[in-house]
Design a protein around this motif. Structure first.
Motif, short mmCIF file in Angstrom:
data_model
loop_
_atom_site.label_atom_id
_atom_site.label_comp_id
_atom_site.label_asym_id
_atom_site.label_seq_id
_atom_site.Cartn_x
_atom_site.Cartn_y
_atom_site.Cartn_z
N CYS A 147 0.84 -1.20 0.00
CA CYS A 147 0.00 0.00 0.00
C CYS A 147 0.88 1.25 0.00
N PRO A 148 0.65 2.18 -0.94
CA PRO A 148 1.47 3.39 -0.97
C PRO A 148 1.10 4.40 0.11
N PHE A 149 -0.03 4.23 0.77
CA PHE A 149 -0.48 5.19 1.78
C PHE A 149 -0.11 4.77 3.20
N CYS A 150 -0.37 3.52 3.56
CA CYS A 150 -0.11 3.09 4.94
C CYS A 150 1.16 2.25 5.07
N ASN A 151 1.83 1.96 3.96
CA ASN A 151 3.11 1.23 3.94
C ASN A 151 3.03 -0.18 4.49
N HIS A 152 1.90 -0.84 4.38
CA HIS A 152 1.78 -2.24 4.78
C HIS A 152 1.96 -3.12 3.54
N SER A 153 2.71 -4.19 3.71
CA SER A 153 2.89 -5.10 2.58
C SER A 153 1.72 -6.07 2.50
N ASP A 154 1.41 -6.48 1.31
CA ASP A 154 0.32 -7.43 1.04
C ASP A 154 -1.02 -7.00 1.61
N SER A 155 -1.31 -5.71 1.58
CA SER A 155 -2.58 -5.24 2.12
C SER A 155 -3.51 -4.71 1.03
N VAL A 156 -3.03 -4.59 -0.19
CA VAL A 156 -3.85 -4.10 -1.29
C VAL A 156 -4.29 -5.28 -2.14
N GLU A 157 -5.59 -5.38 -2.34
CA GLU A 157 -6.15 -6.44 -3.17
C GLU A 157 -6.82 -5.81 -4.37
N CYS A 158 -6.61 -6.37 -5.53
CA CYS A 158 -7.20 -5.87 -6.76
C CYS A 158 -8.31 -6.81 -7.22
#
Length: 90
Positions: A25-36
């Motif tokens: 995530c480019p906003f909260c800097n968590h890895s593997d947190s964005v799902e498409c």
């Protein structure tokens, strides 16, 4: 007596690597947190973060992959950040 000739075996097929479906995530800097998610019926694609609930929507087609949606989101973030920096110079 002669030996039997070996039949030549075809070369083994290379396995293609699967593309990622979860991203950084480019906003909260968590890895593997964005799902498409891609909805072909409505021709829309969304990328959403589970942690900070930021999201991005774009149009999709049959060839669209999750990595394409994520890269469009990153490109849009960079475009917005560059425009903000230009406006502050005035």
């Amino acid at each position: 007596m002669g030996k039997r000739k070996k039949k030549s075996k075809p070369p083994p097929k290379k396995k293609m690597k699967t593309l990622d479906k979860t991203f950084f995530c480019p906003f909260c800097n968590h890895s593997d947190s964005v799902e498409c998610c891609i909805d072909i019926r409505n021709l829309t694609a969304t990328a959403k973060c589970w942690i900070c609930l930021e999201s991005f929507s774009t149009t999709a087609n049959v060839l669209t992959e999750p990595v394409d949606v994520y890269s469009e989101w990153i490109d849009e973030c960079e475009r917005v950040n560059n425009n903000v920096g230009d406006d502050n110079d005035n």
